[in-house]
Scaffold this active site. Sequence first.
Site, PDB file in Angstrom:
ATOM      1  N   ASP A   1      12.627 -10.810   6.366  1.00  0.00           N
ATOM      2  CA  ASP A   1      13.353 -11.183   5.735  1.00  0.00           C
ATOM      3  C   ASP A   1      12.847 -12.164   4.646  1.00  0.00           C
ATOM      4  OD1 ASP A   1      15.343 -10.897   6.751  1.00  0.00           O
ATOM      5  OD2 ASP A   1      15.292 -11.434   8.776  1.00  0.00           O
TER       6      ASP A   1
ATOM      7  N   ILE B   1      16.341 -17.607  24.660  1.00  0.00           N
ATOM      8  CA  ILE B   1      14.828 -18.491  25.575  1.00  0.00           C
ATOM      9  C   ILE B   1      14.549 -18.925  24.500  1.00  0.00           C
ATOM     10  CG2 ILE B   1      13.718 -19.606  26.980  1.00  0.00           C
ATOM     11  CD1 ILE B   1      14.571 -17.252  29.235  1.00  0.00           C
TER      12      ILE B   1
ATOM     13  N   CYS C   1      -2.035   0.940  -2.724  1.00  0.00           N
ATOM     14  CA  CYS C   1      -3.036   0.347  -2.021  1.00  0.00           C
ATOM     15  C   CYS C   1      -4.162   2.013  -1.231  1.00  0.00           C
ATOM     16  CB  CYS C   1      -1.985  -0.285  -0.650  1.00  0.00           C
ATOM     17  SG  CYS C   1      -3.585  -1.469  -0.033  1.00  0.00           S
TER      18      CYS C   1
ATOM     19  N   GLY D   1      -2.316   3.636  -0.397  1.00  0.00           N
ATOM     20  CA  GLY D   1      -2.234   5.638  -1.185  1.00  0.00           C
ATOM     21  C   GLY D   1      -3.191   5.303  -2.337  1.00  0.00           C
TER      22      GLY D   1
ATOM     23  N   HIS E   1       0.197  -4.499  -4.371  1.00  0.00           N
ATOM     24  CA  HIS E   1       1.105  -3.987  -3.562  1.00  0.00           C
ATOM     25  C   HIS E   1       2.126  -4.694  -4.603  1.00  0.00           C
ATOM     26  CE1 HIS E   1       0.353  -2.492   0.164  1.00  0.00           C
ATOM     27  NE2 HIS E   1      -0.188  -3.276   0.300  1.00  0.00           N
TER      28      HIS E   1
ATOM     29  N   GLU F   1       5.467  -3.607  -4.852  1.00  0.00           N
ATOM     30  CA  GLU F   1       6.440  -4.097  -4.256  1.00  0.00           C
ATOM     31  C   GLU F   1       7.118  -4.743  -3.643  1.00  0.00           C
ATOM     32  OE1 GLU F   1       4.197  -2.406  -0.531  1.00  0.00           O
ATOM     33  OE2 GLU F   1       4.485  -2.080  -2.959  1.00  0.00           O
TER      34      GLU F   1
END
Length: 537
Positions: free
Chosen positions: A72, A150, A382, A384, A508, A510
Amino acid sequence: MGVKYVFVTGGVVSGLGKGITASCLGRLLKARGFSVTMQKFDPYINIDPGTMNPIQHGEVYVTEDGTETDLDLGHYERFIDENLNRNSNVTTGKIYEAVLHKERHGDFGGGTVQVIPHITNEIKSRFYKGETPEEDRIAIIEVGGTTGDIESQPFLEAIRQFRADREPGDVIHIHVTLVPYLKCSGELKTKPTQASVRELQSLGLRPDIIVCRTEYELTQDIRDKIALFCNVPVENVIQNLDVEYLYEAPLVMEQEHLAEVALKALRLPVSQPDLAEWKQMVQNLKHPEHEVKIAVVGKYTQLHDSYLSVAEALKHGGIACKSHVEVLWVDSETLTEESCDSVLSQADGILIPGGFGKRGTEGMILAAKYAREHKVPFLGICLGMQMAIVEFARNVLNFADANSTEFDPETKHPMIHILPEKADLEDLGGTLRLGAYPCRLAAGSVAQALYGSESISERHRHRYEVNNDYRDALEEAGMKISGTSPDGHIVEMIEIAGHPYFTATQAHPEFKSRPNKAHPLFRGLVAAAVQEKEKQI
């Protein structure tokens, strides 16, 4: 003003898009000139998602400061275009770890340690405080899970206490619920929303705004009913319909006056937003001039959220190139020499993303070979990049057993080996090379042309690196080392000359791509795919 707080919770069912709702609000507030930050409080007991299975939990998102977080936070950063940090993702595991450490240290003076007040106090201490007392900012804080779980109760109790201690207008609460449609009766039903809000009220919380996820338009009668039974003004009942494109969501929520209602509840001035750039980006997304297929050859493709940021970054590259990018998901574990051609010949570009462990790596090597030999635009990320180097070593340098020591500790040609400073570590969690590291790009390289600079910074998440003993052999055979750490010790990027686009990075990228600011490497991949496809027409 100081710091104002917007808490976002969810009810009825999971997966309603609390994070997207929170991100939309963040974008709309920023478009009005407010400073915004975001946090995610997750009820699971893991310290962080770093060691969690991507197929179960989705990708691990890495922030600039090297924190392994929930996916998120990727949505947050892409929507509000702010770099978040280690304080932006808090789990039950972190809370209990901190409290137990204090107990062992004697901080509680031998007293009984309880959920209230010790756990709730620790939770409240993690709510964004501001870097200076004079800071003006709106902190949007999402609580994971579903009301009634909970695991979420201590977080909800902490919010209740926190709100009671603040001045009116300093804290508001948005509750995201589901208004289901019953096909058999042709009706939208409000009872689940009523029950969810009643559950919150039993815990001492009263939402200020109710965001209703629905497949169909809410009638005025439905809005009035929800407002009456949930004790909110009718204008604070916000409809949240499904949208065709994710990045349309802020524009749709603006039409529903989400930010306007939130600002009024926060007792802040309401102004018109500047959404011109965002609207243009959405226009480019909805009206592409080209279409390309990019094969993502990975080992976690059973759950596409495992590569969520990669998929979004490809979409961003498509927006920048006015192209629709169709992702072809290829399970690297099932890719063989016999199936390689039939599977990858459909692709206009190939991307191999990151991952850990030996499973599926031989399929990645086959995909890198196919891209190199057939001159298909290629981006390795990475793992890849590491597999592209292993492939090159096996088939160009003729090192038949070339491999990474992660997968074959006995290989005679260890092209990839563990970072020396990580060699003696045994724990998996928190032992990676994590976060932003600088990189120096080679003058005249494809990478330098794409970035427009010789000095860049990218986020990392890896333990293994290129073995420097083989750098000369690689370069002599035609693989250019196009990026290194500033001291030249660590290989950060490679490319192959004479290829339409064969670029790979240990980082990375992305994680730094934005819908209105596509990352250079993804923009380059899509542009090369479009160009190569048009040559064949």
